[in-house]
Design a protein around this motif. Structure first.
Motif, PDB file in Angstrom:
ATOM      1  N   ASP A  86       0.836  -1.201   0.000  1.00  0.00           N
ATOM      2  CA  ASP A  86       0.000   0.000   0.000  1.00  0.00           C
ATOM      3  C   ASP A  86       0.871   1.252   0.000  1.00  0.00           C
ATOM      4  O   ASP A  86       1.550   1.554   0.983  1.00  0.00           O
ATOM      5  CB  ASP A  86      -0.883  -0.035   1.262  1.00  0.00           C
ATOM      6  CG  ASP A  86      -2.050   0.928   1.175  1.00  0.00           C
ATOM      7  OD1 ASP A  86      -2.255   1.529   0.099  1.00  0.00           O
ATOM      8  OD2 ASP A  86      -2.753   1.077   2.182  1.00  0.00           O
ATOM      9  N   LEU A  87       0.854   1.979  -1.101  1.00  0.00           N
ATOM     10  CA  LEU A  87       1.687   3.174  -1.233  1.00  0.00           C
ATOM     11  C   LEU A  87       0.853   4.363  -1.670  1.00  0.00           C
ATOM     12  O   LEU A  87      -0.011   4.249  -2.538  1.00  0.00           O
ATOM     13  CB  LEU A  87       2.795   2.949  -2.277  1.00  0.00           C
ATOM     14  CG  LEU A  87       3.607   4.199  -2.666  1.00  0.00           C
ATOM     15  CD1 LEU A  87       4.481   4.659  -1.495  1.00  0.00           C
ATOM     16  CD2 LEU A  87       4.478   3.933  -3.885  1.00  0.00           C
ATOM     17  N   GLU A  88       1.121   5.523  -1.076  1.00  0.00           N
ATOM     18  CA  GLU A  88       0.615   6.790  -1.592  1.00  0.00           C
ATOM     19  C   GLU A  88       1.854   7.643  -1.845  1.00  0.00           C
ATOM     20  O   GLU A  88       2.629   7.899  -0.927  1.00  0.00           O
ATOM     21  CB  GLU A  88      -0.296   7.457  -0.558  1.00  0.00           C
ATOM     22  CG  GLU A  88      -0.987   8.699  -1.048  1.00  0.00           C
ATOM     23  CD  GLU A  88      -2.076   8.403  -2.075  1.00  0.00           C
ATOM     24  OE1 GLU A  88      -2.933   7.549  -1.817  1.00  0.00           O
ATOM     25  OE2 GLU A  88      -2.047   9.037  -3.159  1.00  0.00           O
ATOM     26  N   ALA A  89       2.049   8.063  -3.080  1.00  0.00           N
ATOM     27  CA  ALA A  89       3.277   8.778  -3.420  1.00  0.00           C
ATOM     28  C   ALA A  89       2.970  10.132  -4.027  1.00  0.00           C
ATOM     29  O   ALA A  89       2.065  10.262  -4.843  1.00  0.00           O
ATOM     30  CB  ALA A  89       4.110   7.950  -4.395  1.00  0.00           C
ATOM     31  N   MET A  90       3.725  11.147  -3.606  1.00  0.00           N
ATOM     32  CA  MET A  90       3.664  12.482  -4.219  1.00  0.00           C
ATOM     33  C   MET A  90       5.061  12.806  -4.725  1.00  0.00           C
ATOM     34  O   MET A  90       6.027  12.767  -3.941  1.00  0.00           O
ATOM     35  CB  MET A  90       3.326  13.548  -3.165  1.00  0.00           C
ATOM     36  CG  MET A  90       1.865  13.682  -2.809  1.00  0.00           C
ATOM     37  SD  MET A  90       1.664  14.963  -1.518  1.00  0.00           S
ATOM     38  CE  MET A  90       1.967  16.457  -2.485  1.00  0.00           C
ATOM     39  N   LEU A 104       0.191   1.418   5.469  1.00  0.00           N
ATOM     40  CA  LEU A 104       0.391   2.373   4.384  1.00  0.00           C
ATOM     41  C   LEU A 104       1.787   2.984   4.474  1.00  0.00           C
ATOM     42  O   LEU A 104       2.251   3.333   5.560  1.00  0.00           O
ATOM     43  CB  LEU A 104      -0.653   3.489   4.519  1.00  0.00           C
ATOM     44  CG  LEU A 104      -0.477   4.717   3.626  1.00  0.00           C
ATOM     45  CD1 LEU A 104      -0.683   4.374   2.156  1.00  0.00           C
ATOM     46  CD2 LEU A 104      -1.452   5.805   4.043  1.00  0.00           C
ATOM     47  N   THR A 105       2.444   3.109   3.332  1.00  0.00           N
ATOM     48  CA  THR A 105       3.655   3.932   3.261  1.00  0.00           C
ATOM     49  C   THR A 105       3.338   5.138   2.391  1.00  0.00           C
ATOM     50  O   THR A 105       2.731   5.003   1.330  1.00  0.00           O
ATOM     51  CB  THR A 105       4.826   3.143   2.660  1.00  0.00           C
ATOM     52  OG1 THR A 105       5.214   2.130   3.581  1.00  0.00           O
ATOM     53  CG2 THR A 105       6.028   4.056   2.412  1.00  0.00           C
ATOM     54  N   ALA A 106       3.726   6.322   2.855  1.00  0.00           N
ATOM     55  CA  ALA A 106       3.536   7.547   2.076  1.00  0.00           C
ATOM     56  C   ALA A 106       4.900   8.131   1.768  1.00  0.00           C
ATOM     57  O   ALA A 106       5.755   8.241   2.644  1.00  0.00           O
ATOM     58  CB  ALA A 106       2.691   8.542   2.866  1.00  0.00           C
ATOM     59  N   LEU A 107       5.104   8.497   0.501  1.00  0.00           N
ATOM     60  CA  LEU A 107       6.363   9.115   0.082  1.00  0.00           C
ATOM     61  C   LEU A 107       6.084  10.513  -0.450  1.00  0.00           C
ATOM     62  O   LEU A 107       5.132  10.717  -1.198  1.00  0.00           O
ATOM     63  CB  LEU A 107       7.014   8.299  -1.041  1.00  0.00           C
ATOM     64  CG  LEU A 107       7.302   6.821  -0.799  1.00  0.00           C
ATOM     65  CD1 LEU A 107       7.952   6.210  -2.043  1.00  0.00           C
ATOM     66  CD2 LEU A 107       8.209   6.642   0.409  1.00  0.00           C
ATOM     67  N   ILE A 108       6.923  11.461  -0.072  1.00  0.00           N
ATOM     68  CA  ILE A 108       6.822  12.813  -0.626  1.00  0.00           C
ATOM     69  C   ILE A 108       8.213  13.268  -1.043  1.00  0.00           C
ATOM     70  O   ILE A 108       9.131  13.356  -0.221  1.00  0.00           O
ATOM     71  CB  ILE A 108       6.260  13.813   0.400  1.00  0.00           C
ATOM     72  CG1 ILE A 108       4.904  13.356   0.952  1.00  0.00           C
ATOM     73  CG2 ILE A 108       6.121  15.210  -0.229  1.00  0.00           C
ATOM     74  CD1 ILE A 108       4.323  14.270   2.026  1.00  0.00           C
ATOM     75  N   GLY A 120      -0.374   3.079  12.087  1.00  0.00           N
ATOM     76  CA  GLY A 120      -1.058   2.705  10.861  1.00  0.00           C
ATOM     77  C   GLY A 120      -0.338   3.036   9.575  1.00  0.00           C
ATOM     78  O   GLY A 120      -0.744   2.605   8.506  1.00  0.00           O
ATOM     79  N   THR A 126       3.544   4.785   7.615  1.00  0.00           N
ATOM     80  CA  THR A 126       4.910   5.294   7.662  1.00  0.00           C
ATOM     81  C   THR A 126       5.050   6.398   6.630  1.00  0.00           C
ATOM     82  O   THR A 126       4.651   6.231   5.480  1.00  0.00           O
ATOM     83  CB  THR A 126       5.913   4.164   7.346  1.00  0.00           C
ATOM     84  OG1 THR A 126       5.800   3.158   8.348  1.00  0.00           O
ATOM     85  CG2 THR A 126       7.349   4.697   7.320  1.00  0.00           C
ATOM     86  N   VAL A 160       7.717   8.835   4.582  1.00  0.00           N
ATOM     87  CA  VAL A 160       9.095   9.126   4.190  1.00  0.00           C
ATOM     88  C   VAL A 160       9.023  10.346   3.284  1.00  0.00           C
ATOM     89  O   VAL A 160       8.461  10.278   2.189  1.00  0.00           O
ATOM     90  CB  VAL A 160       9.744   7.941   3.450  1.00  0.00           C
ATOM     91  CG1 VAL A 160      11.181   8.277   3.057  1.00  0.00           C
ATOM     92  CG2 VAL A 160       9.706   6.680   4.312  1.00  0.00           C
ATOM     93  N   ARG A 219      -8.590   5.349   3.316  1.00  0.00           N
ATOM     94  CA  ARG A 219      -7.543   5.220   4.325  1.00  0.00           C
ATOM     95  C   ARG A 219      -8.077   5.490   5.715  1.00  0.00           C
ATOM     96  O   ARG A 219      -7.396   6.082   6.530  1.00  0.00           O
ATOM     97  CB  ARG A 219      -6.415   6.221   4.046  1.00  0.00           C
ATOM     98  CG  ARG A 219      -6.021   6.311   2.606  1.00  0.00           C
ATOM     99  CD  ARG A 219      -5.177   5.132   2.189  1.00  0.00           C
ATOM    100  NE  ARG A 219      -4.564   5.447   0.915  1.00  0.00           N
ATOM    101  CZ  ARG A 219      -3.809   4.610   0.235  1.00  0.00           C
ATOM    102  NH1 ARG A 219      -3.574   3.417   0.704  1.00  0.00           N
ATOM    103  NH2 ARG A 219      -3.281   4.962  -0.908  1.00  0.00           N
TER     104      ARG A 219
END
Lengths: 367, 367
Positions: A304-308, A321-325, B337, B339, B341, B363
């Protein structure tokens, strides 16, 4: 039917599945190593390795050689395999020892068998071609006193694999070409890798071997008599009550040496099968990129990724969830006990990090 | 004693603690916003904000203005405060509305009181100087029809704060200098920020105000009659059964506007107290760096980090290990819930990311 004119040998396989769970940390741990992870699909690498043999080597003739600690988890993960076929080494002594151990057990069941030596670290594409290569290599190994090593026709100048230089042609068996193996070379730098691939004379060293029990015992007697002696001594007790203590005695005195150093770089009767199947050594997190499609941003995602504004990243995040910015070329792995954030150029250092954690002794929960 | 010759007013405080938990995601969430997090020590930002008032404004004269949904969590987190002092807004209408609401409640208790308007978003260093500034600002606000705004003498050319340009001196009260506030300027670019700081004429706009109830009502009547009318209408029902429905009626018709736009940039009677205490708006993950020491590798760590060849990172990882290899200038936040980066230069985009997650609607667990 071994030994009969015109017949073929019984084919056995041994899958080396030691592994300390270092390179795929934090998803892999000592108690839950790479081989049992379902990173690359709904099967573990070990299940995949066993599946590649389907139709060629039945489960009752397939051995798993692993560490004592992993016998239980690996046997549980492969219920179709007889439990006694999962064999634990008392200590890790590298591939030469593991192969001699496997050879002793197979020799006790059929002294004329052909043994395919495989690992649980590879992903193989065209499995039909792979199976054909195995069968034709077994034919080759059965009819002459040679040691077959399987090379892979390279598709790009990898600096992550060792190479084998091809010598004179030997013969074709079915669809598989066999050539003399001139020399084994270590992982090259980029320039050498390019030269190797452009020459057309080099194959990747897959670390897969096919040989008859008599030939491998003869070669070890010549180049590694200690291991040949171990086979002689283990053979009479294989499957018997004294086996375990004999094994511990033998391993206590062994030095760590790979089969490449112990045998392949020394023996004169090595023949290379030119494998035409796709093959990838899944040696680090970077290899995940080879087996999953990229998203619109050029990120490879398992989970599960949300990337900006982020691209070229490899993200493994199945349980959260992993979020990248605004980040590029990172490997981000979320496991229950730990999160790894590593530049993609540094995936080879994951092992060193795990060893650092081990030596600090304070990370029991995540190793 | 309000109104007596030579006496001082009763000082009230209102702490604005709305906040949607966006900028400190994934640690903060809508139901667990920044104000209740213990990021910066063993007290939450709200507990710290309340603690700064110790000895100046007692709990029974301190109001918390927040959203309806947060009344419970915030009141639970400040048990020393009377529960009726935690007031929920039916909808968020920015700071002008929140301040008018607070003024109405205070006016109902003491129409001559002085009201300090504070937020739960700041970390204040020298709290003794801060308290002295508050008391001396209250004196100033009590004796003249002026609106006191607290400026902070800048210690570096921040581009993250608005600035106030100082005009003519007004007077000293105790240790605090009061000057005319010439103009309010938005967050500047780096060149402007340097020029502001070098000129010596600019202070950071802290968003803290001190004013008497009569003065703020008069100023709103002049510049924002809708809000002055709201105070007039809420005052008679404050603390009474009809208050809640009156509040909902009033808020339904309000536009969103900040107190800076609604009042501070328009009123002519604004005086700036030159605050000499250290002050930091903890507006994003980057501000964590200002409040924790760096490790040998130059990383700021809250929680458990193992780093190889990594520097300049901010890591918040209290419940699990974070490992970094070969990375620089990242913010890595591990929450139950999710992460995050994020490159350190992009922390302002965390809010946009959270809104993107919200709008995708998938989410729920991490917002």
């Amino acid at each position: 039917m071994a030994g009969e004119e015109g017949s073929v040998a019984e084919i056995y396989a041994m899958i080396m599945a030691g592994g300390r769970g270092e390179r795929f940390w934090p998803l892999s741990t000592a108690g839950h190593p790479k081989q049992v992870l379902r990173i690359f699909g709904d099967k573990s690498l070990l299940e995949m390795a066993s599946g590649y043999l389907s139709g060629v080597v039945p489960p009752e003739r397939t051995l798993i050689i692993t560490s004592d600690a992993l016998v239980g988890p690996l046997a549980d993960g492969l219920p179709s395999l007889p439990r006694e076929n999962v064999i634990g080494e008392p200590v890790g002594r590298d591939t030469a020892a593991a192969i001699a151990l496997g050879a002793a057990i197979v020799a006790a069941r059929d002294p004329e068998a052909v043994l395919c030596v495989l690992t649980a670290d590879h992903i193989i594409g065209d499995t039909d071609i792979f199976r054909q290569t195995l069968v034709e290599s077994a034919d080759m190994a059965w009819k002459s006193d040679i040691l077959v090593t399987i090379g892979i026709s390279p598709t790009y100048p990898s600096t992550g694999y060792g190479y084998i230089e091809a010598g004179d042609p030997v013969e074709w068996v079915g669809e598989t070409e066999f050539v003399r193996a001139l020399r084994f070379v270590e992982k090259p730098d980029a320039a050498k890798a390019r030269a190797y691939v452009e020459s057309g004379r080099f194959c990747w060293n897959s670390g897969m071997f096919v040989w008859s029990i008599p030939s491998v015992r003869k070669a070890l007697a010549l180049h590694r008599p200690q291991l040949a002696g171990m086979i002689d001594r283990l053979l009479p007790v294989a499957g018997a009550p004294g086996f375990r203590s004999a094994l511990e005695r033998e391993y206590a005195g062994l030095e760590k040496i790979s089969i490449d150093y112990a045998l392949m770089e020394k023996a004169g009767n090595i023949v290379m099968a030119k494998g035409r199947f796709s093959w990838d050594d899944v040696g680090s997190w970077a290899s995940v990129e080879n087996h999953f499609p990229k998203d619109a941003g050029g990120n490879t995602v398992i989970g599960d990724l949300e990337a900006m504004d982020s691209s070229g990243n490899v993200v493994v995040s199945r349980e959260r969830l992993t979020a990248l910015i605004g980040v590029r070329d990172l490997v981000v792995v979320n496991a229950p006990g730990a999160t790894l954030v590593c530049h993609k150029s540094r995936v080879q250092d994951v092992r060193a990090l795990v060893r650092k954690l081990e030596s600090s002794g304070r990370r029991k929960g995540v190793l």
